[in-house]
Design a protein around this motif. Sequence first.
Motif, PDB file in Angstrom:
ATOM      1  N   LYS A 226      -7.349  -4.393  57.260  1.00 41.09           N
ATOM      2  CA  LYS A 226      -5.889  -4.960  57.284  1.00 41.09           C
ATOM      3  C   LYS A 226      -5.586  -4.989  58.612  1.00 41.09           C
ATOM      4  N   CYS A 227      -4.791  -6.217  58.934  1.00 37.93           N
ATOM      5  CA  CYS A 227      -4.053  -6.092  60.197  1.00 37.93           C
ATOM      6  C   CYS A 227      -2.785  -6.848  60.136  1.00 37.93           C
ATOM      7  N   ARG A 228      -1.673  -6.188  60.814  1.00 42.03           N
ATOM      8  CA  ARG A 228      -0.464  -7.199  60.899  1.00 42.03           C
ATOM      9  C   ARG A 228      -0.230  -8.185  61.962  1.00 42.03           C
ATOM     10  N   ASN A 229       0.691  -9.080  61.647  1.00 39.92           N
ATOM     11  CA  ASN A 229       0.802 -10.198  62.795  1.00 39.92           C
ATOM     12  C   ASN A 229       1.126  -9.869  63.965  1.00 39.92           C
ATOM     13  N   ARG A 230       1.795  -8.534  63.978  1.00 44.73           N
ATOM     14  CA  ARG A 230       2.177  -8.201  65.559  1.00 44.73           C
ATOM     15  C   ARG A 230       1.001  -7.647  66.480  1.00 44.73           C
ATOM     16  N   LYS A 231      -0.150  -7.563  65.997  1.00 41.51           N
ATOM     17  CA  LYS A 231      -1.528  -7.141  66.675  1.00 41.51           C
ATOM     18  C   LYS A 231      -2.232  -8.281  67.124  1.00 41.51           C
ATOM     19  N   LEU A 232      -1.647  -9.749  66.835  1.00 39.51           N
ATOM     20  CA  LEU A 232      -2.172 -10.772  67.343  1.00 39.51           C
ATOM     21  C   LEU A 232      -1.336 -11.133  68.604  1.00 39.51           C
ATOM     22  N   TYR A 233      -2.254 -11.851  69.371  1.00 38.27           N
ATOM     23  CA  TYR A 233      -1.743 -12.134  70.737  1.00 38.27           C
ATOM     24  C   TYR A 233      -1.702 -13.530  71.220  1.00 38.27           C
ATOM     25  N   PRO A 234      -0.760 -14.063  71.869  1.00 33.34           N
ATOM     26  CA  PRO A 234       0.438 -12.997  72.191  1.00 33.34           C
ATOM     27  C   PRO A 234       1.467 -12.938  70.995  1.00 33.34           C
ATOM     28  N   PRO A 235       1.882 -11.516  70.651  1.00 34.91           N
ATOM     29  CA  PRO A 235       2.385 -11.646  69.473  1.00 34.91           C
ATOM     30  C   PRO A 235       3.574 -12.115  69.193  1.00 34.91           C
ATOM     31  N   GLU A 236       4.329 -12.767  70.286  1.00 34.63           N
ATOM     32  CA  GLU A 236       5.519 -13.629  69.892  1.00 34.63           C
ATOM     33  C   GLU A 236       5.069 -15.040  69.359  1.00 34.63           C
ATOM     34  N   HIS A 237       3.735 -15.408  69.405  1.00 32.96           N
ATOM     35  CA  HIS A 237       3.527 -16.881  68.916  1.00 32.96           C
ATOM     36  C   HIS A 237       3.110 -16.778  67.338  1.00 32.96           C
ATOM     37  N   PHE A 238       3.052 -15.381  66.751  1.00 33.46           N
ATOM     38  CA  PHE A 238       2.695 -15.134  65.438  1.00 33.46           C
ATOM     39  C   PHE A 238       3.668 -14.377  64.633  1.00 33.46           C
ATOM     40  N   THR A 239       4.947 -14.356  65.087  1.00 28.98           N
ATOM     41  CA  THR A 239       5.876 -13.954  64.328  1.00 28.98           C
ATOM     42  C   THR A 239       6.148 -14.881  63.017  1.00 28.98           C
ATOM     43  N   LYS A 240       6.976 -14.302  62.155  1.00 29.44           N
ATOM     44  CA  LYS A 240       7.473 -15.157  60.853  1.00 29.44           C
ATOM     45  C   LYS A 240       8.040 -16.593  61.521  1.00 29.44           C
ATOM     46  N   GLU A 241       8.840 -16.304  62.390  1.00 25.23           N
ATOM     47  CA  GLU A 241       9.892 -17.533  62.774  1.00 25.23           C
ATOM     48  C   GLU A 241       8.997 -18.425  63.737  1.00 25.23           C
ATOM     49  N   ALA A 242       7.787 -17.993  64.385  1.00 24.42           N
ATOM     50  CA  ALA A 242       7.191 -18.868  65.301  1.00 24.42           C
ATOM     51  C   ALA A 242       6.230 -19.586  64.193  1.00 24.42           C
ATOM     52  N   LEU A 243       5.808 -18.917  63.247  1.00 22.23           N
ATOM     53  CA  LEU A 243       4.858 -19.663  62.282  1.00 22.23           C
ATOM     54  C   LEU A 243       5.585 -20.624  61.694  1.00 22.23           C
ATOM     55  N   LEU A 244       6.866 -20.373  61.193  1.00 17.20           N
ATOM     56  CA  LEU A 244       7.796 -21.362  60.226  1.00 17.20           C
ATOM     57  C   LEU A 244       7.998 -22.647  61.184  1.00 17.20           C
ATOM     58  N   LYS A 245       8.243 -22.474  62.316  1.00 20.92           N
ATOM     59  CA  LYS A 245       8.442 -23.508  63.225  1.00 20.92           C
ATOM     60  C   LYS A 245       7.578 -24.390  63.501  1.00 20.92           C
TER      61      LYS A 245
END
Length: 318
Positions: A226-245
């Motif tokens: 398991k891995c959370r999206n905050r562990k992907l880099y840069p993390p601000e590119h993989f937040t829920k908001e960034a993905l929805l945009k």
Amino acid sequence: MAVIEFINGKNNTLSALNRVLKYIINPAKTDENLKGGHNCEVNTAYNEFFMTKSEYSKFKGRQYIHFTQSFAPYDKVTPEIVKKIADELVQMETFKGFQVAYAVHTDRDHLHTHFVVNTVNKKTGMKWKQSAEQLQMMKDYSDEICKKYGLIITQGKSGSHVNRGEYRSKEKGHSWKYELFLAVKKVKWIARSKEEFIANMNALGYQVDWSDTRKYITFTNGEGKKCRNRKLYPPEHFTKEALLKAFELNSQRMDAKLSRNKMEMLLSAVQLVKIDNPLDTGKNYPLSILEGEALKEKIEESKKGKGLNWDKESENSM
């Protein structure tokens, strides 16, 4: 791999701030080309920090944050590379709006960079706050930058080191987190909705736990890791908001037929990799081959010129 260490001291006075800024730019310890400033000029940082504090009338409490980024003495990294790593580190979302003065010191047997952060945000006037989670994100982000340069990494609390050759071998052998990063990064610019994103990730063998009641998205690979999206880099590119945009942009740019074609090509690429695994590790990491021009050529050959152009959409727009 660089080690991030925060330095606690009497950092609640302006005189202490002045001293530490003079210390980091001491010509006996650094050179002019090894100094840098984020939202400020390094050689006039004290005056600029002071002006920001004056603008918002915030002189109480901690005046600055001081931390270092240190490298192993036997790593073959140059002062110039260390400076580039520092330049990238201060671009983190954590430092947005904050003034940071920094300099690479070469006076010890190990290269290290000193960073001094103004505790008052230049744009918002808010004071610096950092949780244990944010600190870990900064350390992880530092590690990701260093990986690009193939630097020595440390393992565990003991700080035992792995040389660059061993590191690269390990990365090629079982980089499941990197494989997940590739999957999310590519599918991000295909999907036009949360549901389509999850379906595409499922097709690649990943389970996605995306709940509106939870802050983070959790990805699970075929081996149950398991891995959370905050562990992907840069993390601000993989937040829920960034993905929805990104999904919204995809919807504007692609019609349904083009979207289906891209997913079909993606699955074809997966099958291609399963037939000819370039890593030869016995692991089934279908997206590793998606990096580089070599894959594009293979896909183009298999599709008779209908290559898979992942980079057509501007990922930098996020």
